[in-house]
Design a protein around this motif. Sequence first.
Motif, PDB file in Angstrom:
ATOM      1  N   PRO A  62       0.938  -1.232   0.050  1.00 23.33           N
ATOM      2  CA  PRO A  62       0.298   0.140  -0.257  1.00 23.33           C
ATOM      3  C   PRO A  62       0.859   1.397  -0.226  1.00 23.33           C
ATOM      4  CG  PRO A  62       0.022  -1.123   1.921  1.00 23.33           C
ATOM      5  CD  PRO A  62       0.758  -2.026   1.101  1.00 23.33           C
ATOM      6  N   PHE A  63       0.396   2.475  -0.327  1.00 22.57           N
ATOM      7  CA  PHE A  63       1.123   3.879  -0.492  1.00 22.57           C
ATOM      8  C   PHE A  63       0.322   4.826   0.061  1.00 22.57           C
ATOM      9  CE2 PHE A  63       3.273   1.339  -3.902  1.00 22.57           C
ATOM     10  CZ  PHE A  63       4.480   2.264  -4.235  1.00 22.57           C
ATOM     11  N   ARG A  64       1.093   5.870   0.416  1.00 18.88           N
ATOM     12  CA  ARG A  64       0.498   6.955   0.953  1.00 18.88           C
ATOM     13  C   ARG A  64       1.062   8.075   0.150  1.00 18.88           C
ATOM     14  NH1 ARG A  64      -2.168   4.240   2.806  1.00 18.88           N
ATOM     15  NH2 ARG A  64      -2.815   3.578   4.994  1.00 18.88           N
ATOM     16  N   TYR A  65       0.230   9.315   0.173  1.00 17.15           N
ATOM     17  CA  TYR A  65       0.770  10.486  -0.819  1.00 17.15           C
ATOM     18  C   TYR A  65       1.066  11.318   0.532  1.00 17.15           C
ATOM     19  CZ  TYR A  65       1.002  14.228  -3.597  1.00 17.15           C
ATOM     20  OH  TYR A  65       1.333  15.509  -4.460  1.00 17.15           O
ATOM     21  N   VAL A  66       2.522  11.624   0.300  1.00 17.75           N
ATOM     22  CA  VAL A  66       2.996  12.449   1.461  1.00 17.75           C
ATOM     23  C   VAL A  66       3.980  13.412   0.438  1.00 17.75           C
ATOM     24  CG1 VAL A  66       4.439  12.851   3.374  1.00 17.75           C
ATOM     25  CG2 VAL A  66       3.482  10.503   2.899  1.00 17.75           C
ATOM     26  N   PRO A  67       3.546  14.707   0.284  1.00 15.60           N
ATOM     27  CA  PRO A  67       4.073  15.748  -0.605  1.00 15.60           C
ATOM     28  C   PRO A  67       5.293  16.054  -0.300  1.00 15.60           C
ATOM     29  CG  PRO A  67       1.879  16.608  -0.154  1.00 15.60           C
ATOM     30  CD  PRO A  67       1.967  15.286   0.378  1.00 15.60           C
ATOM     31  N   GLU A  68       5.501  16.227   1.178  1.00 13.52           N
ATOM     32  CA  GLU A  68       6.868  16.507   1.896  1.00 13.52           C
ATOM     33  C   GLU A  68       7.851  15.712   1.445  1.00 13.52           C
ATOM     34  OE1 GLU A  68       3.903  16.203   3.185  1.00 13.52           O
ATOM     35  OE2 GLU A  68       3.581  17.973   4.629  1.00 13.52           O
ATOM     36  N   LEU A  69       7.448  14.360   1.250  1.00 11.19           N
ATOM     37  CA  LEU A  69       8.624  13.589   1.013  1.00 11.19           C
ATOM     38  C   LEU A  69       8.864  13.009  -0.699  1.00 11.19           C
ATOM     39  CD1 LEU A  69       7.801  10.798   3.845  1.00 11.19           C
ATOM     40  CD2 LEU A  69       9.545  12.668   3.720  1.00 11.19           C
ATOM     41  N   GLY A  70       8.053  13.942  -1.336  1.00  8.68           N
ATOM     42  CA  GLY A  70       8.211  13.921  -2.908  1.00  8.68           C
ATOM     43  C   GLY A  70       7.313  13.011  -3.577  1.00  8.68           C
ATOM     44  N   GLY A  71       6.084  12.854  -2.888  1.00  8.73           N
ATOM     45  CA  GLY A  71       4.788  12.085  -3.774  1.00  8.73           C
ATOM     46  C   GLY A  71       4.565  10.807  -3.065  1.00  8.73           C
ATOM     47  N   HIS A  72       4.272   9.806  -3.617  1.00 10.56           N
ATOM     48  CA  HIS A  72       3.594   8.643  -3.089  1.00 10.56           C
ATOM     49  C   HIS A  72       4.682   7.662  -2.605  1.00 10.56           C
ATOM     50  CE1 HIS A  72       0.213   9.897  -5.826  1.00 10.56           C
ATOM     51  NE2 HIS A  72      -0.505   9.288  -4.858  1.00 10.56           N
ATOM     52  N   VAL A  73       4.647   7.385  -1.454  1.00 12.86           N
ATOM     53  CA  VAL A  73       5.679   6.424  -0.805  1.00 12.86           C
ATOM     54  C   VAL A  73       4.912   4.963  -0.219  1.00 12.86           C
ATOM     55  CG1 VAL A  73       7.223   8.386  -0.038  1.00 12.86           C
ATOM     56  CG2 VAL A  73       5.327   7.655   1.497  1.00 12.86           C
ATOM     57  N   PRO A  74       5.703   3.780  -0.401  1.00 17.87           N
ATOM     58  CA  PRO A  74       5.143   2.859   0.028  1.00 17.87           C
ATOM     59  C   PRO A  74       5.044   2.884   1.618  1.00 17.87           C
ATOM     60  CG  PRO A  74       7.269   2.525  -0.896  1.00 17.87           C
ATOM     61  CD  PRO A  74       7.002   3.965  -1.056  1.00 17.87           C
ATOM     62  N   VAL A  75       3.933   2.413   2.329  1.00 14.25           N
ATOM     63  CA  VAL A  75       3.775   2.489   3.667  1.00 14.25           C
ATOM     64  C   VAL A  75       4.882   1.711   4.361  1.00 14.25           C
ATOM     65  CG1 VAL A  75       2.191   1.542   5.412  1.00 14.25           C
ATOM     66  CG2 VAL A  75       1.110   2.626   3.565  1.00 14.25           C
ATOM     67  N   HIS A  76       5.191   2.232   5.522  1.00 15.66           N
ATOM     68  CA  HIS A  76       6.395   1.352   6.183  1.00 15.66           C
ATOM     69  C   HIS A  76       6.623   1.972   7.652  1.00 15.66           C
ATOM     70  CE1 HIS A  76       8.416   5.054   4.599  1.00 15.66           C
ATOM     71  NE2 HIS A  76       9.331   5.143   5.471  1.00 15.66           N
ATOM     72  N   GLY A  77       7.236   1.311   8.317  1.00 11.70           N
ATOM     73  CA  GLY A  77       7.345   1.905   9.672  1.00 11.70           C
ATOM     74  C   GLY A  77       8.861   2.351   9.781  1.00 11.70           C
ATOM     75  N   GLU A  78       9.268   3.231  11.107  1.00 12.67           N
ATOM     76  CA  GLU A  78      10.371   3.627  11.170  1.00 12.67           C
ATOM     77  C   GLU A  78      11.662   2.509  11.314  1.00 12.67           C
ATOM     78  OE1 GLU A  78      10.451   5.780  14.884  1.00 12.67           O
ATOM     79  OE2 GLU A  78      12.375   6.968  14.396  1.00 12.67           O
ATOM     80  N   ASN A  79      11.146   1.164  11.240  1.00 12.42           N
ATOM     81  CA  ASN A  79      12.173   0.422  11.247  1.00 12.42           C
ATOM     82  C   ASN A  79      12.447  -0.146   9.755  1.00 12.42           C
ATOM     83  OD1 ASN A  79      10.015  -1.152  10.712  1.00 12.42           O
ATOM     84  ND2 ASN A  79      10.194  -2.914  12.107  1.00 12.42           N
ATOM     85  N   MET A  80      11.760   0.302   8.904  1.00 14.09           N
ATOM     86  CA  MET A  80      11.727   0.141   7.332  1.00 14.09           C
ATOM     87  C   MET A  80      10.869  -0.992   6.739  1.00 14.09           C
ATOM     88  SD  MET A  80      13.484   2.965   6.172  1.00 14.09           S
ATOM     89  CE  MET A  80      13.219   4.092   7.471  1.00 14.09           C
TER      90      MET A  80
END
Lengths: 403, 118
Positions: free
Chosen positions: A302-320
């Motif tokens: 799954p993906f999230r749209y996060v403009p601050e990070l450059g666009g669509h990023v795969p959902v992930h935790g802080e442990n990657m």
Amino acid sequence: MNTFYDLIVVGAGPAGLAAACSAAQAGLKVLLLDEFMKPGGRLLGQLHQEPGGAWWNGIREAELLVLGARNAGAHIQTGVSVTGLNRTSDNSWTIWTNQGCYHAPFVLLATGAAESANPLPGWTLPGVMSIGAAQVMTNVQRVRVGNRGVVIGMSVLAMAIVSELRLAGINLAAIVLPPGNALSGNASDPEAVLGSLLRFADLAPSAMLKYGAKLLQSSMLRKLALTFFPKQGIRMLDVPLQLRRCAIEIVGRDAVEGVLIADVTARGEPIAGSERIVEADFVCIAGGLYPLAELAAVAGCPFRYVPELGGHVPVHGENMQTPLPGLYVAGNITGVESAKVAIAQGTVAGLSIAINAAAKKAPGEAEVKDAMAQVKRTRSEALIQFHPDIARSRAKLYQTEIV
Amino acid sequence: MMSYGRIEHHPVLGPLPPAETCSFSYDGRLYKAREGESIAAALLAGGVRTLRLHEENGSPRGIYCNIGHCMECRVTIGGITGVRACLTPVKEGMDVRSGTVLPTPFRQMAEDERSPSL
Ligand SMILES: Cc1cc2nc3c(=O)[nH]c(=O)nc-3n(C[C@H](O)[C@H](O)[C@H](O)COP(=O)(O)OP(=O)(O)OC[C@H]3O[C@@H](n4cnc5c(N)ncnc54)[C@H](O)[C@@H]3O)c2cc1C
Ligand code: FES
């Protein structure tokens, strides 16, 4: 090819190399695949001076990371393009490449970022390239991209690369704004561009930007500054930075011969009758960067749209870790940041995979926590901040997405 | 053809490291390359920017991204089409061909060419 691997890392950039190193040190059998000729990813082209004066030489940094990964026992294979991956019934992943299939229970996608373009008429002519292409041609291939260029677009990446081109003796006639169109958004608005230029004043060694940075924090003063901004631009490394001019069209018959530019109002609208041709034999288009995440989509992440990070990023935790079993992400695929952050994230990914894989010398949770703290520290100290709100958007992503 | 050449001296990266040279052909003409460099880099150093003609409209195309993302640099090597010149290292004796216009039998008809019944 039938060798058994615990972990396959896709992408031998700083994130993939750091991850391969920490996972292999923990005792995992690691294979690193990359489609470029040399390992190192986009780090290879980077060359800038740190605030203390020391040079960040990407080629040398990449060599150190490659050495680290190889010494830890990771195998690196270049010239291999990964085209897909899928989960198999035996709790493993199959990786499809242009040179056959590979299998492993753990996969790390560290494919980095790609450049977005600001298309304009004439941009398919030979001699037009992305600014990153010019960076790689200059610093990695050591081939001159041309005799006289025009840069279209003013981003943090553009300013860093303009300095690199000048360092290599490549001549630039001007840096102009892209034409305003449905795709260019803020990139063609002089005030928004001036605002972002001030954030990386250190990379744009120009007195006006350096000393203006504090003064021009208010929008009203910025508007005033733009009204008085000289049409011919202010000089940065001997290149006129023209905040009041935009490119209209790239001209040439079989290759670039010049760029049609026009003066713009303080709001970025071209002024009729001000058009003229700037002669050039190459053009660099500087858009932005976005996470190169197709493979995560193919895998079903799954993906999230996060403009601050450059666009669509795969959902992930802080442990990657992603929500898909055995699938991890690290580096610019999780959001556009500098290479040092990518290295720190790679270490986190390698360590958390080692724990999950119950590796012989798996680290303790405390070590992963330390590595995660190191990511945050590196982020706050990064010279190139691709967006002012990265830290906040990361915090939000990791709290709301519980993996 | 104009040659842009190489960056022999660099104030921070130093002199261009020595490398073996090899030769390859592009559309039947011979070019020299530094061992291990990409086809796109070797051709640009030799003054060649156009790597193919657009398959449909014949407009000239060269590299755009130089790192494998855009597919603009596709060439034919030893009969295999669609090979990215920016990612492929030159090998001695390689036969590289540019792309040319292809037949496009399924072009959409213009409005006024259509029969009134459609
Ligand atoms: C053109 C460009 C220039 C940049 N310049 C700078 C700069 O000057 N300063 C800065 O701080 N940051 C720069 N960046 C940001 C850069 O992305 C980070 O600094 C850092 O390199 C990210 O590391 P990474 O390991 O996540 O990805 P990358 O360094 O991008 O490495 C990813 C690797 O994955 C490989 N790969 C991708 N897809 C596949 C596939 N399907 N199959 C096989 N291999 C694949 C690529 O070949 C690449 O080697 C730049 C980014 C780009 C795109
Ligand atoms: S130039 Fe973009 S893929 Fe080769």
